[in-house]
Design a protein around this motif. Structure first.
Motif, PDB file in Angstrom:
ATOM      1  N   SER A 222      74.505 -53.924  81.977  1.00 61.55           N
ATOM      2  CA  SER A 222      75.808 -53.301  82.193  1.00 61.55           C
ATOM      3  C   SER A 222      75.656 -51.886  82.720  1.00 61.55           C
ATOM      4  CB  SER A 222      76.587 -53.257  80.867  1.00 61.55           C
ATOM      5  OG  SER A 222      77.615 -52.275  80.958  1.00 61.55           O
ATOM      6  N   PRO A 223      76.531 -51.468  83.661  1.00 61.65           N
ATOM      7  CA  PRO A 223      76.491 -50.081  84.144  1.00 61.65           C
ATOM      8  C   PRO A 223      76.794 -49.059  83.053  1.00 61.65           C
ATOM      9  CG  PRO A 223      78.394 -51.267  85.040  1.00 61.65           C
ATOM     10  CD  PRO A 223      77.557 -52.274  84.340  1.00 61.65           C
ATOM     11  N   ASP A 224      77.378 -49.521  81.946  1.00 62.22           N
ATOM     12  CA  ASP A 224      77.735 -48.592  80.867  1.00 62.22           C
ATOM     13  C   ASP A 224      76.550 -48.253  79.968  1.00 62.22           C
ATOM     14  OD1 ASP A 224      80.259 -49.016  81.931  1.00 62.22           O
ATOM     15  OD2 ASP A 224      80.693 -50.646  80.521  1.00 62.22           O
ATOM     16  N   GLN A 225      75.460 -49.010  80.074  1.00 60.90           N
ATOM     17  CA  GLN A 225      74.331 -48.768  79.162  1.00 60.90           C
ATOM     18  C   GLN A 225      73.660 -47.431  79.486  1.00 60.90           C
ATOM     19  OE1 GLN A 225      72.462 -52.379  80.294  1.00 60.90           O
ATOM     20  NE2 GLN A 225      71.040 -51.406  81.736  1.00 60.90           N
ATOM     21  N   PRO A 226      73.132 -46.741  78.444  1.00 63.61           N
ATOM     22  CA  PRO A 226      72.540 -45.414  78.651  1.00 63.61           C
ATOM     23  C   PRO A 226      71.339 -45.420  79.589  1.00 63.61           C
ATOM     24  CG  PRO A 226      72.040 -46.247  76.449  1.00 63.61           C
ATOM     25  CD  PRO A 226      73.067 -47.167  77.027  1.00 63.61           C
TER      26      PRO A 226
END
Lengths: 519, 519
Positions: A222-226
């Motif tokens: 996911s693009p949201d992962q750090p």
């Protein structure tokens, strides 16, 4: 008819002539001369054209036979289609250019071809062996299957008219770019082989399983992962995993390497994706996930087919990847498929294929459908009573051959087991080389104990440090162990090449081996 | 022969029957029954099989005609190939399922099909119009070309035998995955059209131009650069550029947006890639690079063909992208090509295609070769004397029609100009909608002044703020201007759909327009 004879490099026998025509099909011209009148309609014309077809067919053959006396062939535009038809019916049992080359056709004189020989072969019909040549076994190019499909060129023919399959959209909207018929045939194939559970599973087609590998990385991150998700696989791992994971420097995932080093007995809490290739490319071993954690596991089952390994169970993992290239041998068709439990993963993988290539070639899907159907029917139509017209024209002996010949996995297994016996014999007691040993297992498909016969020989040099360089000195191109995350004393050699190339490999390995006297 | 008749939903006329067979080709089964004896060889067998073929051919037709009396068709495995042949010769002038649907075939009863109607059509033969339906014009699906290719199904037929094109490698090693014959035909096509310079240029094939767009981003950037290269394009820009640039969060490149805002008159010193789509998707305007700097420019010339725009020059840019979908209409084939000046760029793009999909479907390349060749020959074979056998069966009137019908770009331009005239007429004096105006230019291809007839209508709502929502209320699916970097008062509508769908669009737009009385 306007059939004029064309001079080409000598094609002595009428058999060669037929090979020439057979090989001409995939890129022969069918000119607009064949077009029906724009206003042609109804049964009247269909009768007229049938009569015409019969006339053309006989005339064509008269012309060809005449031509063949002068070692010439001309597939005239007007009658090309009819000659194709007759060619398929009159197909011979040998490949064009002695099976060691292909026919190249000029732009204008479409079906006047000359043999272009594969590496290691020469002569106008590619029958001459060039013993000094370099044998390239770097890729797993499954050309050994050509022999099977040449025998079944009619059952496996693909015909697409100009106006068909033009849309971006498949004729089924289930998966917008996937041909419904292909999905049905893929499910039927796994049903016949028993190597994977498909019931209640989602199937997504891809431009080869390499595209689907990337699609899984996209779907499981996911693009949201750090930070980028770690991608790992137990060494020796498929040499493409690192390059394909990292070539775009994605912030979604990054290649970490050997799953064993990544795991090291500790429980992993960060996200990861473990690639499990089983049987393994390069070494043919059966693999299982080894990382201790809550990450995702992707099973690459490209080689889980009866010609390479015993089918011990119907695989039933969350994400399984298969490919046409290693099952039927049609690498050039670039078709792979994923079998998935989670619909959300299927949808994200479809999104990747949409963004990456706006779907998958519908021509390839049509051909894959035809090929897979032919394999499935090879096992369905295996009693003489089902052979229809053949039973009238075949002797009982060739009939039984024909029955066996219909079975792709029987053909593949017989070739692979024969090659592995030959390889083990030629390396038995070798002081230079060693290859992996395998324990046979009970194969549910063949219903007996079966040995492993991997698509690659994972060769270890006992004496030299750089096995790839050592083989190269002896004009054998292999892929070094370093590409697979292990030492340079290992190399991978394709076992899927055409027969003569495999035989040349054996004789060279034997010649190299200092423990033997040269042949 | 074992031809048994199968009952299907009513197919009254024999013409429908022929449509059924024609549409059956792309996924009809050809069973192993057709295989020749394993030991068949020589002229003797070829004679035997020719006789057999003639026998089968006539028998098939006898059977079919018999079947048709009972509204039934059965393409039996044994004779499917022969029926295909006869079907192509006896092809009718109308598409299957009234041109508003496709034939679906069951798994076992391969060639017993039923019409599945496209949106807005119903009935067993899809001849009923569903006026209340939703018209989806979101995609540029070039199905209007089906009509042309149906008329040329024989010249554009693709036949691939099971054993052909199995290797990963093309039969030419120039570009390892590119068919040499396809490259020759692409160069010939540009020669005929005069829309691009190919002499001394490198050509790289891709899985559609979308893959090649990504390949250029990969080829023009480097992992060594400090930060991602800026990707820009003048708004309104092709709606896929942002998504395809950013979906993998690459560290090599990132989407920035409108080239005009990026430029703002200042000279740009950092690296960038400007995408120039000309004629532009969505608005059809001729575009030129606008950023002032030393970055790279990629010319997306997908729509630079005579059916959409005047060909004013042979384009000669560093990097030019073309696609089969917008030139011949074969979107499902997924074939695009790049014309390149710099060999290093070509090599890096090839590397991308290798990593991304291990080459390009060889079946698609074979089909693209056949299709492009058919287009080129349509312009080469345009004199009656070259029509061969047709001249004997055609009236002089239908002959001249036939000659015109051979010319793809003449067909495409006539359809597109007709549609644009109809659209402008129906929107003239509209208080609701406006569309772009274009100045005609001299077209070197047609050798006369020609109007622009873009593949999309770039519609502006004069009164409402959200044009997409407004059209949706009226059961028209469009793509909002916001996807193209501009306001929601704009929408993009495909002009490439099948005729009836376009006619329904016109009548609905007219009905919407409050300045008019409903039709």
């Amino acid at each position: 008819m306007g059939l004029e004879a064309e001079r080409i490099v000598t094609y002595g026998q009428s058999q060669r002539k037929k090979q020439l025509m057979a090989a001409a099909l995939a890129n022969s011209t069918l000119s607009t001369n064949c077009d029906p009148p724009g206003n042609a309609q109804s049964g009247h014309w269909s009768f007229k054209s049938t009569a015409l077809a019969i006339f053309l067919l006989s005339t064509c053959f008269f012309q060809i036979n005449k031509a063949s006396n002068r070692d010439t062939v001309n597939v005239n535009d007007t009658s090309a289609m009819l000659i194709q038809l007759a060619t398929q019916i009159a197909a011979t049992t040998t490949l064009p250019c002695s099976g060691h080359g292909y026919l190249e056709f000029g732009g204008t004189k479409q079906c006047v071809g000359t043999c272009k020989c594969y590496e290691c072969f020469g002569g106008v019909d590619c029958s001459q062996v060039i013993h000094s040549c370099v044998i390239d076994l770097d890729h797993g190019d499954p050309t050994m299957f050509e022999e099977f499909w040449f025998r079944h060129e009619v059952s496996s023919i693909t015909v697409i008219l100009g106006y068909q399959r033009m849309s971006y959209f498949a004729q089924s909207k289930h998966v917008w770019f996937m041909e419904n018929e292909l999905e049905l045939q893929i499910r039927a194939l796994h049903e016949v082989v028993g190597n994977a559970v498909t019931e209640g599973r989602h199937i997504v087609v891809g431009t080869g399983s390499t595209q689907l590998f990337q699609a899984t990385l996209y779907a499981l991150t996911s693009p949201d992962q750090p930070k980028p998700t770690n991608i790992v696989s137990a060494a020796p791992f498929y040499s493409s995993y690192p390059a394909v994971t990292d070539y775009l420097r994605s912030a979604l995932f990054k290649w970490v390497g050997d799953a064993a080093k990544f795991s090291l007995g500790v429980e992993r809490e960060e996200p990861y994706i473990e690639m499990v290739c089983s049987p393994n490319n390069p070494d043919g071993r059966i693999q299982h996930a080894i990382v201790n954690g809550t990450g995702h596991v992707v099973h690459d089952l490209a080689y889980y087919w009866p010609h390479y390994t015993p089918i011990t169970e119907a695989a039933d993992h969350d994400i399984m990847l298969f490919t046409l290239s290693k099952s039927t041998g049609h690498a050039g068709t670039r078709i792979g498929w994923a079998i998935l439990k989670d619909e959300k993963v299927a949808k994200k993988m479809m999104k990747f294929v949409e963004l990456n290539t706006i779907g998958v070639s519908h021509d390839s899907q049509v051909r894959a459908t035809q090929i897979v159907k032919s394999v499935v029917q090879g096992y369905a139509y295996s009693s003489a009573s089902n052979l229809g017209i053949e039973t009238q024209t075949l002797s009982s002996r060739s009939l039984s051959e024909h029955v066996d010949n219909n079975k792709l996995f029987h053909f593949g297994a017989s070739v692979m087991h024969y090659r592995w016996r030959r390889l083990r014999d030629s390396l038995s007691g070798s002081s230079e080389f060693s290859i992996p040993e395998f324990q046979p297992s009970y194969c549910n498909f063949f219903q007996k104990q079966v040995n492993h016969a991997p698509a690659f020989a994972w060769l270890r040099c006992r004496k030299v440090v750089d096995c790839e360089a050592f083989l190269k000195e002896n004009r054998i191109i292999s892929r070094s162990g370093r590409h697979f995350g292990v030492g340079t004393e290992y190399v991978r050699l394709s076992m899927l090449e055409r027969n003569q190339k495999f035989e040349m490999l054996l004789s060279r390995l034997a010649r190299i081996d200092s423990s033997r006297t040269p042949d």
